[in-house]
Design an enzyme around this catalytic site. Structure first.
Site, PDB file in Angstrom:
ATOM      1  N   GLU A 168      -4.540   0.614  -3.541  1.00  0.00           N
ATOM      2  CA  GLU A 168      -3.161   1.110  -3.555  1.00  0.00           C
ATOM      3  C   GLU A 168      -2.169  -0.053  -3.474  1.00  0.00           C
ATOM      4  O   GLU A 168      -1.126  -0.036  -4.154  1.00  0.00           O
ATOM      5  CB  GLU A 168      -2.942   2.085  -2.406  1.00  0.00           C
ATOM      6  N   ASP A 202       0.798   3.813  -3.122  1.00  0.00           N
ATOM      7  CA  ASP A 202       0.420   5.214  -2.923  1.00  0.00           C
ATOM      8  C   ASP A 202       1.388   6.138  -3.656  1.00  0.00           C
ATOM      9  O   ASP A 202       0.973   7.091  -4.323  1.00  0.00           O
ATOM     10  CB  ASP A 202       0.404   5.514  -1.420  1.00  0.00           C
ATOM     11  N   GLU A 261       0.835  -1.208   0.000  1.00  0.00           N
ATOM     12  CA  GLU A 261       0.000   0.000   0.000  1.00  0.00           C
ATOM     13  C   GLU A 261       0.871   1.259   0.000  1.00  0.00           C
ATOM     14  O   GLU A 261       0.613   2.211  -0.743  1.00  0.00           O
ATOM     15  CB  GLU A 261      -0.909  -0.003   1.230  1.00  0.00           C
TER      16      GLU A 261
END
Length: 229
Positions: A121, A49, A45
């Site tokens: 993400e 991102d 994640e």
């Protein structure tokens, strides 16, 4: 049959390392309950991102050569914000693949917006590792940037907090006040409810995985309630 075959067909990407997909859908709560599982999806994640922000920034920079930095920043924020990513995650039905603890399962974890956004993400992070930046960028264009015209048309890129403050200063000679109504969940996955007030009047409530996102939602609802949007 590979449990992720339908998803890979939808996104048009065949993973070389299918173990990455297991990690994409491995929520921290599941790892806490199953000590034999060592890795959850938060590192993916984190990577996803950053990849997402770069891909969106690059796209906007090239598409709008005459737009100011402020406008580009607002557009990027609207594209990468949690609720938008959660909507796309629902479209891809990512929730059904999640590994969750028993408590998170019965608490509706598969439908929680912040979990869905984080999972998307993580998926982008996995695509980047398995296929490289070019494929991650193509995925972003296909599933995330496709809503750009809708976002602009609906004014979803407007900074609701700044707009609300500007209008209230002009009309009411005061500024809005934000108060946390509640904060639930563990430290790594807090979920906030925030109220926005004008003088002593409650205007609206917003929620999200950070105070900032909750405040933005509350401001947007306040603008709509007052007819100022």
């Amino acid at each position: 049959m590979d449990k992720y075959s339908a998803l890979q067909k939808i996104i048009g990407i065949k993973f070389k390392n299918s173990d990455l997909l297991n990690t994409v859908f491995m929520h921290r709560s599941y790892v806490n309950e199953h000590k034999n599982v060592k890795e959850h999806n938060e590192r993916l994640e984190f990577l996803g991102d950053a990849v997402l922000e770069l891909a969106v920034t690059e796209f906007l920079y090239k598409k709008y050569p005459s737009r100011t930095e402020g406008t580009l920043t607002d557009l990027r924020s609207a594209l990468v914000k949690g609720p938008h990513l959660a909507d796309i995650s629902r479209e891809l039905d990512l929730g059904k693949y999640l590994y969750l603890s028993h408590g998170e399962e019965i608490g509706g974890g598969r439908g929680k917006p912040y979990i869905l956004a984080n999972t998307l993400e993580a998926l982008i992070g996995a695509i980047y590792i398995d296929k490289g930046y070019k494929e991650a960028h193509k995925f972003t264009e296909k599933f995330i940037l496709k809503r750009l015209n809708e976002i602009i048309g609906k004014g979803l890129h407007i900074d609701s907090k700044s707009l609300l403050q500007e209008i209230t200063q002009e009309k009411e000679l005061c500024i809005p006040l934000y108060k946390v109504i509640s904060a639930s969940g563990p430290d790594h996955a807090k979920y906030y409810k925030v109220g926005v007030y004008l003088k002593d009047e409650f205007l609206a409530e917003g929620s999200g995985p950070s105070k900032q996102r909750a405040e933005q939602e509350a401001a947007a609802k306040a603008l709509k309630k007052k007819g100022w949007n």
